[in-house]
Motif scaffolding. Structure first.
Motif, PDB file in Angstrom:
ATOM      1  N   GLN A   1     -60.964  36.880  80.363  1.00  0.00           N
ATOM      2  CA  GLN A   1     -62.514  36.558  80.114  1.00  0.00           C
ATOM      3  C   GLN A   1     -62.267  35.126  79.555  1.00  0.00           C
ATOM      4  O   GLN A   1     -63.367  34.382  79.641  1.00  0.00           O
ATOM      5  N   SER A   2     -61.382  34.390  78.996  1.00  0.00           N
ATOM      6  CA  SER A   2     -61.490  33.013  78.623  1.00  0.00           C
ATOM      7  C   SER A   2     -61.475  32.196  79.991  1.00  0.00           C
ATOM      8  O   SER A   2     -61.878  31.055  79.699  1.00  0.00           O
ATOM      9  N   CYS A   3     -61.214  32.562  80.958  1.00  0.00           N
ATOM     10  CA  CYS A   3     -61.206  31.665  82.292  1.00  0.00           C
ATOM     11  C   CYS A   3     -62.174  32.189  83.082  1.00  0.00           C
ATOM     12  O   CYS A   3     -63.016  31.673  83.737  1.00  0.00           O
TER      13      CYS A   3
ATOM     14  N   ALA B   1     -68.364  30.235  85.521  1.00  0.00           N
ATOM     15  CA  ALA B   1     -67.464  29.227  86.501  1.00  0.00           C
ATOM     16  C   ALA B   1     -67.135  28.191  85.206  1.00  0.00           C
ATOM     17  O   ALA B   1     -67.900  27.045  85.131  1.00  0.00           O
ATOM     18  N   LEU B   2     -66.035  28.210  84.744  1.00  0.00           N
ATOM     19  CA  LEU B   2     -65.835  27.646  83.692  1.00  0.00           C
ATOM     20  C   LEU B   2     -64.969  26.258  84.259  1.00  0.00           C
ATOM     21  O   LEU B   2     -65.261  25.248  83.851  1.00  0.00           O
ATOM     22  N   GLN B   3     -64.250  26.404  85.293  1.00  0.00           N
ATOM     23  CA  GLN B   3     -63.714  25.327  86.188  1.00  0.00           C
ATOM     24  C   GLN B   3     -64.226  25.527  87.678  1.00  0.00           C
ATOM     25  O   GLN B   3     -63.925  26.794  88.018  1.00  0.00           O
ATOM     26  N   ASP B   4     -64.254  24.553  88.320  1.00  0.00           N
ATOM     27  CA  ASP B   4     -64.269  24.728  89.725  1.00  0.00           C
ATOM     28  C   ASP B   4     -63.354  25.465  90.497  1.00  0.00           C
ATOM     29  O   ASP B   4     -63.619  26.143  91.265  1.00  0.00           O
ATOM     30  N   ASP B   5     -61.938  25.229  90.047  1.00  0.00           N
ATOM     31  CA  ASP B   5     -61.016  25.922  90.545  1.00  0.00           C
ATOM     32  C   ASP B   5     -60.741  27.479  90.139  1.00  0.00           C
ATOM     33  O   ASP B   5     -59.782  28.155  90.373  1.00  0.00           O
ATOM     34  N   TYR B   6     -61.363  28.016  89.282  1.00  0.00           N
ATOM     35  CA  TYR B   6     -61.445  29.161  88.540  1.00  0.00           C
ATOM     36  C   TYR B   6     -62.297  30.053  89.446  1.00  0.00           C
ATOM     37  O   TYR B   6     -63.525  29.956  89.501  1.00  0.00           O
TER      38      TYR B   6
END
Length: 107
Positions: free
Chosen positions: A36-38, A46-51
């Motif tokens: 869940q953290s990512c 969408a925490l970061q574009d590559d996740y």
């Protein structure tokens, strides 16, 4: 000694119905706490574009991806670290949880 076919069928039924063999989305939700953290609570953060967004993905795709991270066929140091200790049942339970999510982007 004669074997009774009914007993064999009952035994087979118990094996097939065993919780250890069934995919368990509730257990997958419990296992997902580390994810869940990512990926967010439902896999759609969408925490970061590559996740990647994983909520609502196909069950078979999620199983394949997690097994590939576990084996090293997919090269990602973060995911390899998380997937390394997952059993096949853990992977199936996580896939059961995430594949049942609605796929809506979390705010």
């Amino acid at each position: 000694m004669k074997t009774m076919p009914g007993i064999a069928l009952v035994a087979l039924g118990l094996i097939i119905a065993s919780p250890a063999l069934a995919d368990d989305p509730a257990r997958g939700q419990e296992l997902s706490e580390v994810c869940q953290s990512c990926h967010g609570e439902n896999g759609n953060l969408a925490l970061q574009d590559d996740y990647p967004l994983i909520g609502g993905q196909h069950f078979d795709y999620l199983v394949h991806a997690l097994r590939a991270y576990r084996s090293g066929d997919r090269d990602n140091a973060i995911m390899a670290g998380f997937a390394r200790d997952l059993s096949d049942q853990d992977i199936r339970d996580l896939a059961a949880w995430y594949s049942r999510q609605d796929g809506e982007l979390e705010p």
